[in-house]
Design an enzyme around this catalytic site. Sequence first.
Site, PDB file in Angstrom:
ATOM      1  N   PHE A  76      -6.201  -3.720   3.455  1.00 20.40           N
ATOM      2  CA  PHE A  76      -6.896  -3.423   4.711  1.00 20.40           C
ATOM      3  C   PHE A  76      -5.977  -2.826   5.771  1.00 20.40           C
ATOM      4  O   PHE A  76      -6.249  -2.945   6.963  1.00 20.40           O
ATOM      5  CB  PHE A  76      -7.614  -4.675   5.247  1.00 20.40           C
ATOM      6  CG  PHE A  76      -8.537  -5.322   4.255  1.00 20.40           C
ATOM      7  CD1 PHE A  76      -9.668  -4.638   3.813  1.00 20.40           C
ATOM      8  CD2 PHE A  76      -8.274  -6.577   3.727  1.00 20.40           C
ATOM      9  CE1 PHE A  76     -10.524  -5.217   2.880  1.00 20.40           C
ATOM     10  CE2 PHE A  76      -9.115  -7.161   2.789  1.00 20.40           C
ATOM     11  CZ  PHE A  76     -10.243  -6.478   2.361  1.00 20.40           C
TER      12      PHE A  76
ATOM     13  N   GLU B 119     -12.720   3.391   5.205  1.00 21.42           N
ATOM     14  CA  GLU B 119     -12.704   2.819   6.552  1.00 21.42           C
ATOM     15  C   GLU B 119     -13.993   3.007   7.371  1.00 21.42           C
ATOM     16  O   GLU B 119     -14.394   2.102   8.095  1.00 21.42           O
ATOM     17  CB  GLU B 119     -11.538   3.418   7.360  1.00 21.42           C
ATOM     18  CG  GLU B 119     -10.175   3.081   6.795  1.00 21.42           C
ATOM     19  CD  GLU B 119      -9.103   3.984   7.376  1.00 21.42           C
ATOM     20  OE1 GLU B 119      -9.049   5.172   6.998  1.00 21.42           O
ATOM     21  OE2 GLU B 119      -8.336   3.517   8.213  1.00 21.42           O
TER      22      GLU B 119
ATOM     23  N   GLN C  69       0.837  -1.200   0.000  1.00 21.77           N
ATOM     24  CA  GLN C  69       0.000   0.000   0.000  1.00 21.77           C
ATOM     25  C   GLN C  69       0.869   1.246   0.000  1.00 21.77           C
ATOM     26  O   GLN C  69       0.356   2.356  -0.111  1.00 21.77           O
ATOM     27  CB  GLN C  69      -0.884   0.033   1.258  1.00 21.77           C
ATOM     28  CG  GLN C  69      -2.013  -0.970   1.255  1.00 21.77           C
ATOM     29  CD  GLN C  69      -2.787  -0.954   2.574  1.00 21.77           C
ATOM     30  OE1 GLN C  69      -2.820  -1.954   3.265  1.00 21.77           O
ATOM     31  NE2 GLN C  69      -3.399   0.161   2.929  1.00 21.77           N
TER      32      GLN C  69
ATOM     33  N   PHE D 283      -7.767   2.092  11.724  1.00 21.11           N
ATOM     34  CA  PHE D 283      -6.485   2.567  12.250  1.00 21.11           C
ATOM     35  C   PHE D 283      -6.589   3.040  13.705  1.00 21.11           C
ATOM     36  O   PHE D 283      -6.164   4.143  14.039  1.00 21.11           O
ATOM     37  CB  PHE D 283      -6.015   3.726  11.347  1.00 21.11           C
ATOM     38  CG  PHE D 283      -4.534   3.974  11.330  1.00 21.11           C
ATOM     39  CD1 PHE D 283      -3.684   3.219  10.538  1.00 21.11           C
ATOM     40  CD2 PHE D 283      -3.967   4.991  12.103  1.00 21.11           C
ATOM     41  CE1 PHE D 283      -2.317   3.467  10.505  1.00 21.11           C
ATOM     42  CE2 PHE D 283      -2.598   5.246  12.074  1.00 21.11           C
ATOM     43  CZ  PHE D 283      -1.775   4.486  11.267  1.00 21.11           C
TER      44      PHE D 283
ATOM     45  N   ALA E  53      -5.730   5.676   5.342  1.00 20.03           N
ATOM     46  CA  ALA E  53      -6.534   6.714   5.991  1.00 20.03           C
ATOM     47  C   ALA E  53      -7.737   7.093   5.116  1.00 20.03           C
ATOM     48  O   ALA E  53      -8.253   8.211   5.232  1.00 20.03           O
ATOM     49  CB  ALA E  53      -5.678   7.941   6.322  1.00 20.03           C
TER      50      ALA E  53
ATOM     51  N   ARG F 118      -5.055   8.033  16.683  1.00 24.26           N
ATOM     52  CA  ARG F 118      -6.385   7.983  16.064  1.00 24.26           C
ATOM     53  C   ARG F 118      -7.420   7.401  17.038  1.00 24.26           C
ATOM     54  O   ARG F 118      -8.566   7.839  17.060  1.00 24.26           O
ATOM     55  CB  ARG F 118      -6.354   7.211  14.737  1.00 24.26           C
ATOM     56  CG  ARG F 118      -7.642   7.350  13.933  1.00 24.26           C
ATOM     57  CD  ARG F 118      -7.496   6.877  12.502  1.00 24.26           C
ATOM     58  NE  ARG F 118      -7.013   7.927  11.620  1.00 24.26           N
ATOM     59  CZ  ARG F 118      -7.791   8.815  10.978  1.00 24.26           C
ATOM     60  NH1 ARG F 118      -9.110   8.777  11.127  1.00 24.26           N
ATOM     61  NH2 ARG F 118      -7.267   9.721  10.198  1.00 24.26           N
TER      62      ARG F 118
HETATM   63  N1  MTE Z   1     -11.521  -2.307   0.225  1.00 21.62           N
HETATM   64  C1  MTE Z   1     -11.045  -3.426  -0.346  1.00 21.62           C
HETATM   65  N2  MTE Z   1     -11.811  -4.073  -1.228  1.00 21.62           N
HETATM   66  N3  MTE Z   1      -9.810  -3.903  -0.043  1.00 21.62           N
HETATM   67  C2  MTE Z   1      -8.999  -3.268   0.872  1.00 21.62           C
HETATM   68  O1  MTE Z   1      -7.883  -3.721   1.127  1.00 21.62           O
HETATM   69  N4  MTE Z   1      -8.754  -1.385   2.442  1.00 21.62           N
HETATM   70  C3  MTE Z   1      -9.456  -0.423   3.278  1.00 21.62           C
HETATM   71  C4  MTE Z   1     -10.455   0.384   2.458  1.00 21.62           C
HETATM   72  N5  MTE Z   1     -11.264  -0.494   1.658  1.00 21.62           N
HETATM   73  C5  MTE Z   1      -9.488  -2.093   1.513  1.00 21.62           C
HETATM   74  C6  MTE Z   1     -10.774  -1.627   1.127  1.00 21.62           C
HETATM   75  C7  MTE Z   1      -8.564   0.520   3.964  1.00 21.62           C
HETATM   76  S1  MTE Z   1      -7.822   0.042   5.393  1.00 21.62           S
HETATM   77  C8  MTE Z   1      -8.358   1.785   3.494  1.00 21.62           C
HETATM   78  S2  MTE Z   1      -7.416   2.896   4.354  1.00 21.62           S
HETATM   79  C9  MTE Z   1      -8.930   2.250   2.235  1.00 21.62           C
HETATM   80  O2  MTE Z   1      -9.706   1.240   1.594  1.00 21.62           O
HETATM   81  C10 MTE Z   1      -7.788   2.680   1.328  1.00 21.62           C
HETATM   82  O3  MTE Z   1      -8.215   3.074   0.088  1.00 21.62           O
HETATM   83  P1  MTE Z   1      -8.795   4.540  -0.233  1.00 21.62           P
HETATM   84  O4  MTE Z   1      -7.957   5.523   0.520  1.00 21.62           O
HETATM   85  O5  MTE Z   1      -8.655   4.637  -1.684  1.00 21.62           O
HETATM   86  O6  MTE Z   1     -10.204   4.514   0.253  1.00 21.62           O
HETATM   87 MO1  MOS Z   2      -6.122   1.751   6.036  1.00 22.31          MO
HETATM   88  S1  MOS Z   2      -5.961   0.997   7.911  1.00 22.31           S
HETATM   89  O1  MOS Z   2      -5.607   3.350   6.604  1.00 22.31           O
HETATM   90  O2  MOS Z   2      -4.742   1.132   5.274  1.00 22.31           O
END
Ligand code: MTE
Ligand code: MOS
Length: 784
Positions: free
Chosen positions: A236, A727, A205, A352, A518, A318
């Site tokens: 995630f 999140e 990530q 987080f 985030a 957080r």
């Molecule tokens: N959705 C899917 N399908 N897979 C993922 O790994 N990660 C989550 C969320 N949704 C995740 C997900 C987490 S922890 C975060 S911080 C955000 O997606 C990151 O992506 P964004 O900033 O583009 O929303």
């Molecule tokens: Mo999401 S826990 O901020 O990668």
Amino acid sequence: MSLHERPASSPVGEAIPHESAALHVTGHALYTDDLGVRLQNLLHAWPVQSPHAHAEVTALDTAPALAVPGVVRVLTAADVPGVNDAGVKGDEPLFPQVARYHGHAVCWVLAESEEAARVGASAVRVTWTPLPSVVTVAEAIAAGAFQGAQSTLSRGDVAVGFAQAAHVLTGEFDIGGQEHFYLETNAALAHVDEAGQVFIQSSTQHPTETQEITAHVLGVPSSHVTVQCLRMGGGFGGKEMQPHGYAAIAALGTTLTGRPVRLRLNRTQDLTMTGKRHPFHAVWKAGFDENGRFTALEVTLTSDGGWSLDLSEPVMARALCHIDNAYFIPHVLAHGRIARTNKTSQTAFRGFGGPQGMLVVEDILGRAAPRLGLDAHELRARNFYQPGEATPYGQPVRHAERLHDLWAQLLTRSDFHARRAEVAAFNAAHPHTKRGLSVTPVKFGISFNFTAYNQAGALVHVYKDGSVLINHGGTEMGQGLHTKMMQVAATALGVPLSSVRLAPTRTDKVPNTSATAASSGADLNGGAVKDACDQIRARLSEVAAGTLGVHPDDVRFEAGRVCALGHPERGMAFAELVHDAYHRRTPLWAAGFYRTPGLHWDRAAMQGEPFKYFSYGAAVTEVEVDGFTGAYRVRRADVLHDVGDSLSPLIDLGQVEGGYVQGLGWLTLEELRWDESGGPNRGRLLTQSASTYKLPSFSELPEVFNVALLERATETGVVYGSKAVGEPPLMLAISAREALREACAAFGPPGRETVLRSPATPEAVYWALNTARRATGKQVAADD
Ligand code: MTE
Ligand code: MOS
């Protein structure tokens, strides 16, 4: 137009499938490890893992491994030309002299096949000197084993607040961790190009940090290392910090052998080696006035950070910043500290720390309601932030009225009050089965607490034929970021979505990126993509203005056509304009940049305005509990969530549904168990496969699941009026936990506090309902 305004009809806001949906479901989507088979002479890496929670490596003999057919090399600390560390805090030796958790890798074997590497790893002779270990948070607290900074968030004077209270309640609460269980385990693939530069494909990530850490392990400048992430099969948060060390191992292997190296953890390795959601322990004291309004809250949070610091400090920040959730608490004193234990190094996980902080206040309210003589939903609503109020860290709660609105809408949509009556009637008629119906809110701050991370870059190319290629700094992990970025580019350039292609995330295209985390991926990278597109469009407007004989401000770009304002017939195809512009020597590409304005955060004082805005949502969940076993099912969930004006409604619905279900898993099913005994396997993760670690599956989904996005919710100052979504929906599942509490309570007399463990597994639910039932004096035979 300002950042949040969108044209009347635009690709942004269209309900389209994920850009890789067809590839995902047909198995054609490629992930990091799939790329290995395309390389010649590939070597495979396998770790030698510690069988102790804490032990010194007093001798390491690699000779027996080298004698195994197919083994090419064993990587040890002696091979590291740069810094032997895989973290950003200097406390994560890549090849440790002391293993600090059960499963810690101390060296890596490279071989011609994965099987040879595995056999080689089992042949490495390690002499261990076991050391005393700390496995539980309770042990860490008793031993004073903490790490990193301790932080305090405070407002007002809690002594004054408690003096004003009509009711003062106290309690303790343990919150379980959570395994990310992304379908794709951590993977890295590295090779060296003809100029000696290292190219790494990584399921990360945070490609920039993977690049930086690999560079310092290799002892080379960052410019010599390129990291690419095609896509991840879920992250995630588990791939924000954890991938760096694996990428560094693969990179080190390839520089030493000259052959490409592949490292992919199998599921057991990923479960036993990588960090998880932080378990938390909370001790609290809460004051309420006679109307049920908070007067004060004092709390000490202790997170289980595992063996190294990793992201434990910002996770705690957080958590503290979400201890209020949606509620105004006049006097607050919240301490946070991080336990050091001999476990995997706990890390980012969707929310987080926010979910843990929020769960504490929701648990307090759930426990307090009956003692205050109020329905829990009424107690919650009474404490909501009012417009004009600020959080304990001093940030005004902008759009607090949205939450009130959303809450009222959701109660209507879900038929909440009528169903409360139905549930009460059902419960009165069924002695051994009880239902619970609860509603909980979410308020989640969007932006990285650490201000510098709130920036992003993009690189947009328009080719002579009018086709568009975009690069941005964010990574795709299934959340649909790439889909949204293509919609943003198509909207900003006024071209159809089919004209836009997206290239994989690479550090040599967009440098110095922040983690895609985030939930800010779309806000930040969307701002940068739009900025790049706006620059190109401004240049093209000049060219078109000349041709059309109008002012550049009066040139309109829409659906692949460019025309004069008010004269749709006076125009040309976008491709035609681009062709003209090229011949007039106009640059047709641009680097875009975005920094979130208006943020400041004093980390030591825990004060400031760290968030651009708050994301709001609420959920109503109904459950049914069996009084003999504690088994339960989720009968129905209704969600209303605020994503601003959605960039991509199908994607956002998927995020809300997925977040709720992942939260449901955390709060009701998933339970990490570690060997806490004094036996030979002390510190071993016991739940090291899907057979012992229960993930939510189709059968645990709410039987009726209504998810809606708040309408007409433009968020000014954010790209095309949208809000982050990744999140916050996870925390909507707190409503399911609260519904379980209500169902348990229904087995006993009214007006009593119900304590419910987390996760609320059927076993935990059974003990909670059993306690309630005992209070009636009536017991069923099955109890004894
Ligand atoms: N959705 C899917 N399908 N897979 C993922 O790994 N990660 C989550 C969320 N949704 C995740 C997900 C987490 S922890 C975060 S911080 C955000 O997606 C990151 O992506 P964004 O900033 O583009 O929303
Ligand atoms: Mo999401 S826990 O901020 O990668």
